[in-house]
Structures are given as structure tokens and as C-alpha cells.
Design a protein around this motif. Sequence first.
Motif, mmCIF file in Angstrom:
data_model
loop_
_atom_site.group_PDB
_atom_site.id
_atom_site.type_symbol
_atom_site.label_atom_id
_atom_site.label_comp_id
_atom_site.label_asym_id
_atom_site.label_seq_id
_atom_site.Cartn_x
_atom_site.Cartn_y
_atom_site.Cartn_z
ATOM 1 N N ASN A 113 42.667 -37.339 -23.402
ATOM 2 C CA ASN A 113 42.810 -38.585 -24.026
ATOM 3 C C ASN A 113 42.380 -39.978 -22.879
ATOM 4 O O ASN A 113 42.484 -39.694 -21.595
ATOM 5 N N GLU A 145 39.952 -37.550 -26.777
ATOM 6 C CA GLU A 145 40.164 -38.190 -27.950
ATOM 7 C C GLU A 145 39.661 -40.082 -27.169
ATOM 8 O O GLU A 145 40.635 -40.461 -26.299
ATOM 9 N N LYS A 196 41.615 -39.030 -35.630
ATOM 10 C CA LYS A 196 43.463 -38.454 -36.067
ATOM 11 C C LYS A 196 43.865 -40.139 -36.380
ATOM 12 O O LYS A 196 44.110 -40.998 -36.266
ATOM 13 N N GLU A 232 49.528 -38.018 -37.396
ATOM 14 C CA GLU A 232 49.817 -37.212 -35.961
ATOM 15 C C GLU A 232 51.222 -37.543 -36.637
ATOM 16 O O GLU A 232 51.369 -38.171 -37.370
HETATM 17 CA CA CA Z 1 46.056 -39.645 -28.414
#
Ligand code: CA
Length: 275
Positions: A113, A145, A196, A232
Motif C-alpha cells: 500500500n 496499491e 480492488k 476485499e
Molecule cells: Ca490495500
Amino acid sequence: AKDGGRRAFHFFEPGMDARVRARRLLEIDLRRAMAAGEFELYYQPLVSLKSGAITGFEALLRWHHPSRGLVPPAEFIPLSEEIGLIVPLGEWVLRQACAEAARWPANLKVAVNLSSVQFKTGNVTHAVLSALANSGLPASRLELEITESILLAESEANLATLYRLRGLGVSVSMDDFGTGYSSLSYLRAFPFDKIKIDRSFVSELSDGGDCMAIVRAVAGLGSSLGIATTAEGVETGEQLAWLRNEGCTEMQGYYFSPPVPASKIAPMLKANEGA
Ligand code: CA
Ligand code: C2E
Ligand code: CA
Ligand code: CA
């Protein structure tokens, strides 16, 4: 003015707002933790909905606090961003994640991330390049991400950085898809490799209605644009079956596994063999 000089030494005045004080204490604690090496990465598997095989792991930051125990990122990342600590912390995350992933089987990726602050005040490209070089991890095994806030602020410069990163061979995922204001226009602005789908949509699938229609539309969008879609926060077998049926490509969630320490990865891969 005279008084002001003296006041500077009285850090925690009785009248000081409790929130400001707590924040200041947390800031001191965070800087100490960084120096003391109290951070650790946990890893949560990403699982192919077609084969059931683990395709990689998302690195998720944890803080082992000497008295508070394990502190989740929601409690320290926002402040780390405000005080700029996220830049060195984020560099550590990249280095650590790449170094650990370099020891995994070569078909597995690691997802890291990135905060928008790292784009604004850090040198993300350099951080990624040096993490790859130091670990020997091929760029193709690293996924970054990002949330759309990265494209929202300073979009021109950040977009250029994203293109440069993608040019290195890393892939770029849009995290928390659907929670922002213009997720769709960002899909057009940048060639994301993966979407995502935010947990908030997945968790309400069982209620039917809107979330089902939205997730179905995003999975369809992904497949027609040739972008992988990861759901997710998958917590139940029903959610999993439905997502697979809708053509979602990958899932992540407690149903399969919560984030685990690096030492748990090898046994998890062994159990997943043959999937
Ligand atoms: Ca993430
Ligand atoms: P995220 O990137 O959306 O990460 C997914 C979060 O959902 C993780 O929370 C994960 O533990 C949680 N999760 C996964 N599966 C399930 C599930 O089935 N049910 C539920 N209820 N939750 C699930 P976590 O680890 O607390 O991280 C929260 C957020 O903190 C992350 O959200 C990410 O935005 C941020 N974060 C974590 N690590 C880093 C990091 O290294 N750098 C930066 N910049 N942000 C990070
Ligand atoms: Ca997410
Ligand atoms: Ca999220």
C-alpha cells in the motif's frame, strides 16, 4: 511574548485540549517506535477465484507497541501521514515487503500500500527502485496499491510518477474501488492492472440489492477492460461462490485467512498446494 517563551517549555498545559495532547503523545511514541524497530508486516493471501490457489500476499503494517500490544494501522497511519513519518515508514515497508517476498516461490506477488503523502513529499520511484534492487525481487512480482486520492491531488505529477513506476514493470492496483467520487474517471486516466472492490460492497452482498448490482457491474467492467478484480473482505462461502459466479478474478478476506506474520506463510502455502 515573555510569557510565550516560557510557555514553550510547558508542553502539556492543564488547559490543553485532550485530543491535541493525545496526538502529541502518539507522535512522540511513533517516532520512538520507528527508531526502535517496532513495526512488522503481516501478510494476507490473495486467492484466485478460478483455481483456489494463492497468487500473492498483501503486506499490512502492524505496530508492536511495548505496552499497548498490536496496534492496527487505522490508529497510526493517519497521524503518520500528517507528520510526514509515512515517508520513511513507507520506504521501510517497501524494503521489508520486497526482501521477504524475494524468499517466496517465484510465482507469488507481493502487494504494498502506498500513501498519497509518499507521492507528494517522498520520492516513490526511488523508494521502489531501491527496494527492488536491494532485494533482487523482479519488478513483475511487485504490486502497488493506491487509492484514488493519489490521482485527486497533484494529479499531473502523480500520474507521471505512476506511469514511470508501471514502466519499471510493477503493477498498479486501484484500492478501495467505489468509495471515492470518481473511481470511473480514474480508470480512464490510468491503465490500472487491478481493481480492488472495497469491503463495504462485499460485506453487504448477502443483503442483496444495490451491492450485488454494483459488484456485478464492477466485475463486468473489469473483464471487459481486461483488468483483474479482487473482492476485499470476503468472509463467507456464499460470498465467495457468488463472486466466482460473477467473474471476479480474485478474493481476499477472513474466509480464507486473516493477515498473518511472515512465519506463517510457508505452512499456508503448503496447505494450499495442489489448489
Ligand atoms: Ca490495500
Ligand atoms: P486496505 O488496504 O483496504 O487493507 C485491507 C484491510 O481489510 C486490512 O486492514 C485487512 O486486515 C482488512 N481485512 C481483510 N480481510 C477482511 C475481512 O474479511 N473482514 C474484515 N472485517 N476486514 C478484513 P488493516 O490491516 O487494519 O489495514 C487497514 C488499512 O490501513 C489498509 O486498508 C490500508 O489502507 C492501511 N495500511 C495498512 N498497511 C499499510 C502500509 O504499509 N502503508 C500504507 N500507506 N497504508 C497501509
Ligand atoms: Ca482496500
Ligand atoms: Ca479498505
